[in-house]
Design a protein around this motif. Structure first.
Motif, PDB file in Angstrom:
ATOM      1  N   LYS A  97       0.825  -1.212   0.000  1.00 42.78           N
ATOM      2  CA  LYS A  97       0.000   0.000   0.000  1.00 42.78           C
ATOM      3  C   LYS A  97       0.853   1.252   0.000  1.00 42.78           C
ATOM      4  N   GLU A  98       0.328   2.261  -0.681  1.00 41.23           N
ATOM      5  CA  GLU A  98       0.919   3.590  -0.668  1.00 41.23           C
ATOM      6  C   GLU A  98      -0.223   4.582  -0.463  1.00 41.23           C
ATOM      7  N   ILE A  99       0.056   5.644   0.269  1.00 38.96           N
ATOM      8  CA  ILE A  99      -0.941   6.642   0.618  1.00 38.96           C
ATOM      9  C   ILE A  99      -0.445   8.010   0.156  1.00 38.96           C
ATOM     10  N   VAL A 100      -1.335   8.777  -0.474  1.00 39.12           N
ATOM     11  CA  VAL A 100      -1.026  10.164  -0.833  1.00 39.12           C
ATOM     12  C   VAL A 100      -2.145  11.040  -0.289  1.00 39.12           C
ATOM     13  N   GLY A 101      -1.780  12.108   0.409  1.00 37.45           N
ATOM     14  CA  GLY A 101      -2.788  13.010   0.940  1.00 37.45           C
ATOM     15  C   GLY A 101      -2.150  14.214   1.604  1.00 37.45           C
ATOM     16  N   THR A 102      -2.986  15.003   2.264  1.00 32.36           N
ATOM     17  CA  THR A 102      -2.530  16.206   2.951  1.00 32.36           C
ATOM     18  C   THR A 102      -2.319  15.885   4.422  1.00 32.36           C
ATOM     19  N   LEU A 103      -1.084  16.065   4.882  1.00 39.18           N
ATOM     20  CA  LEU A 103      -0.741  15.779   6.274  1.00 39.18           C
ATOM     21  C   LEU A 103      -1.365  16.826   7.185  1.00 39.18           C
ATOM     22  N   ARG A 104      -2.165  16.370   8.160  1.00 38.74           N
ATOM     23  CA  ARG A 104      -2.812  17.280   9.110  1.00 38.74           C
ATOM     24  C   ARG A 104      -2.126  17.276  10.464  1.00 38.74           C
ATOM     25  N   GLY A 105      -1.511  16.166  10.848  1.00 38.14           N
ATOM     26  CA  GLY A 105      -0.842  16.108  12.137  1.00 38.14           C
ATOM     27  C   GLY A 105      -0.187  14.760  12.353  1.00 38.14           C
ATOM     28  N   PHE A 106       0.643  14.685  13.406  1.00 39.04           N
ATOM     29  CA  PHE A 106       1.348  13.449  13.740  1.00 39.04           C
ATOM     30  C   PHE A 106       1.774  13.534  15.192  1.00 39.04           C
ATOM     31  N   ASP A 107       2.214  12.397  15.738  1.00 37.87           N
ATOM     32  CA  ASP A 107       2.700  12.377  17.119  1.00 37.87           C
ATOM     33  C   ASP A 107       4.138  11.850  17.152  1.00 37.87           C
ATOM     34  N   ASP A 108       4.663  11.641  18.362  1.00 44.72           N
ATOM     35  CA  ASP A 108       6.052  11.193  18.504  1.00 44.72           C
ATOM     36  C   ASP A 108       6.286   9.788  17.951  1.00 44.72           C
ATOM     37  N   TYR A 109       5.216   9.016  17.728  1.00 46.16           N
ATOM     38  CA  TYR A 109       5.341   7.675  17.148  1.00 46.16           C
ATOM     39  C   TYR A 109       5.126   7.705  15.642  1.00 46.16           C
ATOM     40  N   VAL A 110       5.001   8.890  15.077  1.00 43.56           N
ATOM     41  CA  VAL A 110       4.752   9.141  13.653  1.00 43.56           C
ATOM     42  C   VAL A 110       3.416   8.534  13.200  1.00 43.56           C
ATOM     43  N   ASN A 111       2.468   8.365  14.138  1.00 44.85           N
ATOM     44  CA  ASN A 111       1.092   8.105  13.736  1.00 44.85           C
ATOM     45  C   ASN A 111       0.639   9.388  13.049  1.00 44.85           C
ATOM     46  N   MET A 112      -0.050   9.275  11.908  1.00 47.37           N
ATOM     47  CA  MET A 112      -0.383  10.452  11.116  1.00 47.37           C
ATOM     48  C   MET A 112      -1.871  10.551  10.829  1.00 47.37           C
ATOM     49  N   VAL A 113      -2.372  11.774  10.822  1.00 46.44           N
ATOM     50  CA  VAL A 113      -3.716  12.059  10.330  1.00 46.44           C
ATOM     51  C   VAL A 113      -3.522  12.693   8.957  1.00 46.44           C
ATOM     52  N   ILE A 114      -4.158  12.083   7.951  1.00 50.10           N
ATOM     53  CA  ILE A 114      -4.018  12.545   6.569  1.00 50.10           C
ATOM     54  C   ILE A 114      -5.415  12.732   5.984  1.00 50.10           C
ATOM     55  N   ASP A 115      -5.630  13.869   5.304  1.00 51.55           N
ATOM     56  CA  ASP A 115      -6.910  14.188   4.664  1.00 51.55           C
ATOM     57  C   ASP A 115      -6.781  14.102   3.150  1.00 51.55           C
ATOM     58  N   ASP A 116      -7.936  14.055   2.474  1.00 55.36           N
ATOM     59  CA  ASP A 116      -8.008  14.026   1.005  1.00 55.36           C
ATOM     60  C   ASP A 116      -7.067  12.947   0.468  1.00 55.36           C
ATOM     61  N   VAL A 117      -7.375  11.705   0.821  1.00 57.43           N
ATOM     62  CA  VAL A 117      -6.462  10.574   0.649  1.00 57.43           C
ATOM     63  C   VAL A 117      -6.758   9.772  -0.613  1.00 57.43           C
ATOM     64  N   LYS A 118      -5.681   9.371  -1.287  1.00 60.29           N
ATOM     65  CA  LYS A 118      -5.733   8.325  -2.312  1.00 60.29           C
ATOM     66  C   LYS A 118      -4.898   7.173  -1.768  1.00 60.29           C
ATOM     67  N   GLU A 119      -5.520   6.002  -1.661  1.00 57.84           N
ATOM     68  CA  GLU A 119      -4.819   4.811  -1.188  1.00 57.84           C
ATOM     69  C   GLU A 119      -4.593   3.908  -2.392  1.00 57.84           C
ATOM     70  N   TYR A 120      -3.335   3.585  -2.655  1.00 59.55           N
ATOM     71  CA  TYR A 120      -2.969   2.714  -3.765  1.00 59.55           C
ATOM     72  C   TYR A 120      -2.639   1.340  -3.199  1.00 59.55           C
ATOM     73  N   THR A 121      -3.329   0.312  -3.698  1.00 58.92           N
ATOM     74  CA  THR A 121      -3.049  -1.064  -3.303  1.00 58.92           C
ATOM     75  C   THR A 121      -2.582  -1.804  -4.545  1.00 58.92           C
ATOM     76  N   PHE A 122      -1.449  -2.479  -4.431  1.00 60.17           N
ATOM     77  CA  PHE A 122      -0.868  -3.179  -5.568  1.00 60.17           C
ATOM     78  C   PHE A 122      -1.058  -4.679  -5.392  1.00 60.17           C
ATOM     79  N   THR A 123      -1.713  -5.304  -6.380  1.00 66.94           N
ATOM     80  CA  THR A 123      -1.983  -6.742  -6.335  1.00 66.94           C
ATOM     81  C   THR A 123      -1.519  -7.369  -7.646  1.00 66.94           C
ATOM     82  N   ALA A 124      -1.635  -8.691  -7.727  1.00 67.86           N
ATOM     83  CA  ALA A 124      -1.274  -9.390  -8.966  1.00 67.86           C
ATOM     84  C   ALA A 124      -2.182  -8.951 -10.118  1.00 67.86           C
ATOM     85  N   GLN A 125      -3.402  -8.504  -9.796  1.00 62.86           N
ATOM     86  CA  GLN A 125      -4.339  -8.056 -10.828  1.00 62.86           C
ATOM     87  C   GLN A 125      -4.084  -6.617 -11.275  1.00 62.86           C
ATOM     88  N   GLY A 126      -3.264  -5.897 -10.555  1.00 64.17           N
ATOM     89  CA  GLY A 126      -2.957  -4.516 -10.925  1.00 64.17           C
ATOM     90  C   GLY A 126      -3.091  -3.564  -9.749  1.00 64.17           C
TER      91      GLY A 126
END
Length: 111
Positions: free
Chosen positions: A47-76
């Motif tokens: 998986k790959e994520i593209v979006g606008t970073l809104r915030g994060f914490d010391d563990y780099v947990n992130m809140v991201i808005d306006d997201v496109k999530e790309y999932t790569f499988t054998a089918q494409g």
């Protein structure tokens, strides 16, 4: 914006740094500069994520808005649009500020 002990360390490290041609940043300080900007996050697995970073914490947990999530499988590649997500920082392998996984597709189709 991210606040905490890391922010204090950043300012003292910058004050002690020697003069150099390029500025240097601690990792959390660099991520902090990306708040409000587009970011490309490559996750463990397929998986790959593209979006606008809104915030994060010391563990780099992130809140991201306006997201496109790309999932790569054998089918494409599958693209899912999401309004907002919370990413677990333990599953992030790489972040590219301002990056976009489709840039290569656009460049490749232009030739």
């Amino acid at each position: 914006r991210h606040q905490g002990p890391t922010a204090l360390r950043t300012s003292s490290v910058c004050a002690m740094a020697s003069v150099s041609a390029a500025p240097s940043y601690l990792p959390l300080a660099l991520i902090d500069k990306c708040i409000g900007s587009r970011i490309w996050v490559i996750m463990k697995g397929d998986k790959e994520i593209v979006g606008t970073l809104r915030g994060f914490d010391d563990y780099v947990n992130m809140v991201i808005d306006d997201v496109k999530e790309y999932t790569f499988t054998a089918q494409g590649k599958k693209v899912t649009h999401l309004e907002s997500i919370l990413l677990n920082g333990a599953n992030i392998t790489m972040m590219v500020p301002g990056g976009n996984p489709e840039e290569d597709d656009v460049k490749g189709s232009g030739s």
